[in-house]
Design an enzyme around this catalytic site. Structure first.
Site, PDB file in Angstrom:
ATOM      1  N   LYS A  70      14.330  49.156   5.741  1.00 57.89           N
ATOM      2  CA  LYS A  70      15.718  49.209   6.234  1.00 57.89           C
ATOM      3  C   LYS A  70      16.066  50.562   6.856  1.00 57.89           C
ATOM      4  CE  LYS A  70      17.447  45.595   3.159  1.00 57.89           C
ATOM      5  NZ  LYS A  70      18.454  45.181   2.177  1.00 57.89           N
ATOM      6  N   ASN A  91      19.698  45.883   8.090  1.00 52.23           N
ATOM      7  CA  ASN A  91      18.981  44.669   7.667  1.00 52.23           C
ATOM      8  C   ASN A  91      19.000  43.597   8.753  1.00 52.23           C
ATOM      9  OD1 ASN A  91      21.536  43.493   7.495  1.00 52.23           O
ATOM     10  ND2 ASN A  91      21.060  42.390   5.613  1.00 52.23           N
ATOM     11  N   GLY A 132      21.581  52.986  -5.433  1.00 50.34           N
ATOM     12  CA  GLY A 132      20.506  52.848  -4.456  1.00 50.34           C
ATOM     13  C   GLY A 132      21.024  52.189  -3.186  1.00 50.34           C
ATOM     14  N   ASN A 154      25.295  55.558 -12.426  1.00 52.50           N
ATOM     15  CA  ASN A 154      23.870  55.470 -12.127  1.00 52.50           C
ATOM     16  C   ASN A 154      23.084  56.317 -13.108  1.00 52.50           C
ATOM     17  OD1 ASN A 154      21.825  54.433 -10.336  1.00 52.50           O
ATOM     18  ND2 ASN A 154      21.509  56.540  -9.635  1.00 52.50           N
ATOM     19  N   GLY A 248      22.976  36.995  -7.775  1.00 55.68           N
ATOM     20  CA  GLY A 248      22.928  37.416  -6.380  1.00 55.68           C
ATOM     21  C   GLY A 248      22.406  36.388  -5.379  1.00 55.68           C
TER      22      GLY A 248
END
Ligand code: NDP
Length: 282
Positions: A70, A91, A132, A154, A248
């Site tokens: 990406k 993407n 991320g 995180n 997801g």
């Protein structure tokens, strides 16, 4: 008029597991379009050559890009959409007359899926776990959806704080509040309306190291990972009284739908594709 089908591909490494050809072929059928959607395994250090070779054919009108390319795609295209620039990743590549444009549809895919599940984002206090690429890609679209605030948690605090700073740079302070969860008090942990797990922890059946109190307010809970069973994170949220627990798979289908729209100007019906993949994934 040319009788040759438009060609699109997905670049990745590995790529055999990709569901994108199935998804886009089903979308194309909805509009009676003949589409040649291919999987392209690019060498880890060979994205540029692979992209140049693919797009040398003028019938190749676009591409999806997945791990680990990406960032390579971001550098390869001629122009970036606002979403791609903010996400720091591409993407979706779209061939235009004299240039290639890079976009990022991951965030919009997430937002569309949350909305399909009737999660109200306007005015929501959101916790994102992870800092991320997936978290960074999600933030611009969540902000566009008028959330009230975001906390980012995180494992690496440095990365969480960096993401907060990058997001603040394109966000008017008066409209949104950001903060790394590590720097907030325990009170803040009990107030979330929406929690999004944007880490890869669920792939190894691990949980983020956060207290159960993050679920006290019974937020809508989203895990970007999808498996044949609900993830451990979603199971935990459900056990603690959260009614809306979503994986997801819908994000995958909806990010693809927006890519399809960018190439062909048609908005596919995602529901039959989602149901088909869900049944396959059982
Ligand atoms: P990155 O490698 O960029 O980031 C991984 C994130 O997970 C980081 O925040 C990292 O924390 C955290 N993490 C990894 N291992 C651990 C661990 N052992 N303990 C604590 N934190 C950990 O990956 P992405 O952001 O691109 O993707 C994250 C997940 O989202 C993936 O599993 C991917 O499959 C999924 N995804 C799903 C999509 C969909 O359409 N459904 C789309 C995009 C992604 P740290 O920074 O501290 O290393």
């Amino acid at each position: 008029m040319s009788s040759i089908s438009p060609i699109v591909c997905v670049f990745g490494n590995p790529i055999a597991q990709s569901k994108s050809p199935t998804i886009h072929t089903m979308f194309a059928k909805q509009f009676g379009l003949s589409l040649d959607y291919q999987k392209r395994l690019a060498p880890i250090d060979g994205f540029v050559q692979s992209a140049n070779e693919f797009f040398a054919n003028k019938h190749c009108i676009g591409a999806n890009v997945t791990m680990p390319f990406k960032l390579d795609a971001l550098n390869w295209v001629d122009e970036l959409s606002v979403q791609a620039a903010r996400a720091g990743a591409v993407n979706t590549i779209i061939r235009q007359q004299d240039k290639f444009v890079g976009d990022n549809t991951d965030g919009i895919g997430l937002v569309m899926d949350l909305q399909n599940h009737l999660v109200n984002l306007a005015g929501a206090k959101v916790l994102i776990i992870g800092a991320g690429g997936a978290a960074k890609g999600a933030l611009p679209a969540l902000i566009e959806a008028n959330i009230e605030s975001v906390c980012i948690y995180n494992r690496s605090i440095v990365k969480a704080d960096k993401l907060v700073a990058e997001t603040n740079a394109y966000t008017p302070d008066k409209a949104y509040t950001f903060g790394s969860l590590q720097t907030k008090g325990s009170q803040a942990m009990q107030e979330f309306d929406v929690i999004i797990n944007a880490t890869s922890l669920s792939l190894s059946a691990n949980l983020p190291s956060l207290p159960d109190s993050i679920f006290n307010h019974h937020p809508a809970v989203y895990d970007m990972v999808y498996l044949s069973q609900p993830t451990q994170f979603l199971n935990k949220a459900a056990t603690l009284g959260c009614d809306t627990c979503i994986d997801g798979l819908g994000m995958l289908v909806n990010q693809a739908a927006h890519s399809f729209f960018l190439w062909f100007g048609h908005k596919p019906d995602t529901q039959p594709v989602y149901e088909y993949l869900r049944a396959l994934n059982k």
